[in-house]
Design a protein around this motif. Structure first.
Motif, PDB file in Angstrom:
ATOM      1  N   ARG A   1       0.835  -1.189   0.000  1.00  0.00           N
ATOM      2  CA  ARG A   1       0.000   0.000   0.000  1.00  0.00           C
ATOM      3  C   ARG A   1       0.879   1.251   0.000  1.00  0.00           C
ATOM      4  NH1 ARG A   1      -5.275   1.196   3.053  1.00  0.00           N
ATOM      5  NH2 ARG A   1      -5.454  -1.032   2.730  1.00  0.00           N
TER       6      ARG A   1
ATOM      7  N   TYR B   1     -14.378   1.581   0.841  1.00  0.00           N
ATOM      8  CA  TYR B   1     -13.882   0.539  -0.044  1.00  0.00           C
ATOM      9  C   TYR B   1     -12.454   0.886  -0.424  1.00  0.00           C
ATOM     10  CZ  TYR B   1     -18.914   0.661  -0.858  1.00  0.00           C
ATOM     11  OH  TYR B   1     -20.261   0.727  -0.693  1.00  0.00           O
TER      12      TYR B   1
ATOM     13  N   ARG C   1      -9.095  -0.443  -3.241  1.00  0.00           N
ATOM     14  CA  ARG C   1      -8.595  -1.373  -4.264  1.00  0.00           C
ATOM     15  C   ARG C   1      -7.202  -0.932  -4.686  1.00  0.00           C
ATOM     16  NH1 ARG C   1     -10.932  -4.815  -8.858  1.00  0.00           N
ATOM     17  NH2 ARG C   1      -9.115  -5.052 -10.174  1.00  0.00           N
TER      18      ARG C   1
ATOM     19  N   SER D   1      -6.636   8.565  -4.471  1.00  0.00           N
ATOM     20  CA  SER D   1      -6.119   7.653  -5.488  1.00  0.00           C
ATOM     21  C   SER D   1      -4.677   7.944  -5.862  1.00  0.00           C
ATOM     22  CB  SER D   1      -6.989   7.737  -6.750  1.00  0.00           C
ATOM     23  OG  SER D   1      -6.895   9.026  -7.320  1.00  0.00           O
TER      24      SER D   1
ATOM     25  N   GLU E   1     -14.550   1.090 -14.365  1.00  0.00           N
ATOM     26  CA  GLU E   1     -13.842  -0.137 -14.767  1.00  0.00           C
ATOM     27  C   GLU E   1     -12.474   0.176 -15.352  1.00  0.00           C
ATOM     28  OE1 GLU E   1     -16.686  -2.312 -17.115  1.00  0.00           O
ATOM     29  OE2 GLU E   1     -17.867  -2.805 -15.316  1.00  0.00           O
TER      30      GLU E   1
ATOM     31  N   MET F   1     -10.196   1.072 -12.357  1.00  0.00           N
ATOM     32  CA  MET F   1      -9.693  -0.092 -11.623  1.00  0.00           C
ATOM     33  C   MET F   1      -8.622  -0.837 -12.396  1.00  0.00           C
ATOM     34  SD  MET F   1     -12.907  -1.894  -9.731  1.00  0.00           S
ATOM     35  CE  MET F   1     -14.061  -1.930 -11.108  1.00  0.00           C
ATOM     36  N   ARG F   2      -8.847  -0.950 -13.739  1.00  0.00           N
ATOM     37  CA  ARG F   2      -8.005  -1.795 -14.574  1.00  0.00           C
ATOM     38  C   ARG F   2      -6.717  -1.093 -14.990  1.00  0.00           C
ATOM     39  NH1 ARG F   2     -12.069  -3.879 -18.642  1.00  0.00           N
ATOM     40  NH2 ARG F   2     -11.653  -1.805 -19.430  1.00  0.00           N
TER      41      ARG F   2
ATOM     42  N   HIS G   1      -3.796   2.342  -6.889  1.00  0.00           N
ATOM     43  CA  HIS G   1      -4.521   2.057  -5.644  1.00  0.00           C
ATOM     44  C   HIS G   1      -5.519   3.179  -5.425  1.00  0.00           C
ATOM     45  CE1 HIS G   1      -5.121   0.273  -1.675  1.00  0.00           C
ATOM     46  NE2 HIS G   1      -5.217   1.507  -1.213  1.00  0.00           N
TER      47      HIS G   1
ATOM     48  N   GLU H   1      -8.847   4.532  -2.486  1.00  0.00           N
ATOM     49  CA  GLU H   1      -9.709   4.363  -1.322  1.00  0.00           C
ATOM     50  C   GLU H   1     -10.928   5.239  -1.560  1.00  0.00           C
ATOM     51  OE1 GLU H   1      -8.790   2.713   1.698  1.00  0.00           O
ATOM     52  OE2 GLU H   1      -6.786   2.158   0.997  1.00  0.00           O
TER      53      GLU H   1
END
Lengths: 110, 110
Positions: free
Chosen positions: A3, A108, A110, B22, B87, B90-91, B96, B98
């Motif tokens: 992270r 959330y 990711r 991010s 999408e 994310m991809r 990363h 939150e």
């Protein structure tokens, strides 16, 4: 994935967020040193959960600090060294700011 | 004093904040165009109150959008063009991130 360290590691909600949005003036007057000291000091406060902060080249910044309760936020707000920094902020460092206290209900990652 | 335009003009609390933190990858792939389109699209959504966003030179960013209700947030989250952008995010675009949904309870400005 490791992270990245600019992210706060927070527990499961609920907890609280202080969203501080600000525009810096051109006045320096020890700003960087005090800003760094405030993060160091906040980190040691009861109920402190983490902080995320970014400022762009035009001096517009967002800092979000996370806390376990509104009591913890009130305690930090009243800390003597922090009160002095808030006064310098209002008088000298910030052309404008907005401060919002919010209860984090879902999260959330990711 | 004229309010600098990077600040959101929000009503009296309560309302909701979506705090999106991010870290960008190096991948471009249309990011700037889509990011701009998402702000434009969000602005027209029911319950949208405002947005504040900043990213530093290292690609770390905080975007806070403000909404009248959790229903308005859910509606925006499910918008087809926004789903496609999520999408890609994310991809491709984010190493990363939150995302936190919070209820704003108090607000001050200066």
């Amino acid at each position: 994935m490791k992270r990245p360290s600019k992210f706060a590691t927070t527990p499961e909600p609920p907890y609280y967020a202080v969203i501080f949005t600000s525009l810096r003036t051109d006045a320096d007057d020890g700003y960087a040193r005090v800003a760094e000291r405030m993060v160091e000091l906040a980190t040691g406060q009861p109920g402190f959960l983490g902080v995320e902060s970014v400022r762009d080249a035009e001096g517009f910044g967002i800092t979000v600090s996370y806390w376990s309760s509104t009591g913890a936020i009130a305690h930090w707000k009243a800390h003597a060294e922090h009160v002095a920094a808030q006064e310098m902020g209002m008088r000298t460092w910030y052309a404008h700011y907005e401060l919002r206290v919010a209860r984090v209900e879902r999260a959330y990652a990711r």
